[in-house]
Design an enzyme around this catalytic site. Structure first.
Site, PDB file in Angstrom:
ATOM      1  N   SER A 181       0.841  -1.198   0.000  1.00 12.34           N
ATOM      2  CA  SER A 181       0.000   0.000   0.000  1.00 12.34           C
ATOM      3  C   SER A 181       0.873   1.244   0.000  1.00 12.34           C
ATOM      4  CB  SER A 181      -0.900   0.007   1.243  1.00 12.34           C
ATOM      5  OG  SER A 181      -1.493   1.274   1.454  1.00 12.34           O
ATOM      6  N   TYR A 194      -2.290  -1.194  10.370  1.00 13.06           N
ATOM      7  CA  TYR A 194      -2.414  -1.549   8.956  1.00 13.06           C
ATOM      8  C   TYR A 194      -1.179  -1.103   8.173  1.00 13.06           C
ATOM      9  CZ  TYR A 194      -4.110  -1.179   4.110  1.00 13.06           C
ATOM     10  OH  TYR A 194      -4.256  -1.268   2.746  1.00 13.06           O
TER      11      TYR A 194
END
Length: 289
Positions: A181, A194
């Site tokens: 990401s 995350y």
């Protein structure tokens, strides 16, 4: 198609109660149809295992791989309706889609999933580690040990589990592609656990690529920016969903169909001299590393 839009483009207010979310409940639904109407047989007769393949980036990648000639193993958690839609779309491309339901955060399940893949197809050529979850916490002190462990199990432990189970079946020329990401590079003040897993995925990708280079197995990653997937309405409040992606340089969120070609490229022979690298479909954000 969304990628032809200009200016800031948000989404109608919406929210889902459970992760990883259901694509068939989204409005508008994510765009997953490959941009090319016909493939180039870049994945002809390959067997591709994709975690989180029922929706979002995973579904778009399943379809893109199928259009290039691959048969698909789609692993998903519990989104049966979305998974059946993915299977239908793959089969409309003339390829097989084998659905396996379960939690990739469980090591035994991952072993069984790979075993079922080999029993079904007799081989495995490409592993796409894509499944993920995220749980916003504005106060760092509110990240519980339970949440942290769950996020790490789904997002990074699963990659170890699936890859370790798959590796004895991967031959020279095989490829592993991991979903990281943009948050791995710039961080996220409200998605700390995350973002930490996504950073770990970069380290995992680079380290494993060095470990497997002599075996002729390539390992790369894709680090998307804001992409319109079920994880968004199942993560954020509706007022944030409405503005999702509008702060990107292109002024909009990306669509899964705009990310899937990165996975196809990194999995096929066109990228035969690329390993340990990361592609960044993020709408124009300049990222170091």
């Amino acid at each position: 198609m969304g990628k032809e839009k200009q200016g800031k483009q948000g989404f109608p207010e919406q929210q889902q109660e459970e992760q990883p979310g259901k694509e068939h409940q989204m409005h508008p639904r994510p765009e997953y149809e490959p941009a090319t109407r016909s493939g180039c047989a870049r994945m002809e007769n390959k067997i591709v295992l994709i975690t989180g393949g029922d929706s979002g980036i995973g579904r778009a990648t399943c379809i893109a791989m199928a259009r290039e000639g691959a048969d698909i193993v789609c692993i998903y958690l519990n989104e049966d309706k979305d998974a059946r839609k993915t299977k239908q779309e793959v089969e409309e491309e003339g390829r097989k889609c084998f659905l396996i339901k379960g939690d990739v955060g469980n090591e035994q399940f991952c072993r069984q999933a790979v075993k079922k893949t080999i029993e079904e197809f007799g081989k495995l050529d490409v592993v796409i580690n894509n499944a993920a979850e995220q749980h916003p916490q504005e106060d760092f002190l509110n990240i519980s040990a339970e949440q942290m462990e769950k996020t790490f199990r789904t997002n990074i432990f699963s990659m170890f589990y699936i890859t370790q189970a798959a590796l004895p079946h991967l031959k020279k020329g095989a490829a592993i592609v991991n979903t990281s990401s943009v948050t791995a590079y710039r961080g996220s003040w409200h998605l700390i656990d995350y973002a930490s897993t996504k950073g770990a995925i970069i380290g995992f990708t680079r380290s494993l690529s060095a470990n497997l280079a002599e075996k002729g197995i390539r390992v790369n990653a894709v680090a998307p920016g804001p992409i319109w997937t079920p994880l968004i309405p199942s993560t954020f409040p509706k007022e944030k969903v409405e503005k999702f992606g509008t702060d990107s340089p292109m002024g909009r969120a990306g669509q899964p169909e705009e990310v899937a070609p990165c996975f196809v490229f990194l999995a096929c022979d066109e990228s035969s001299y690329i390993t340990g690298q990361v592609l960044h479909p993020n709408g124009g954000e300049i990222i170091g590393g």
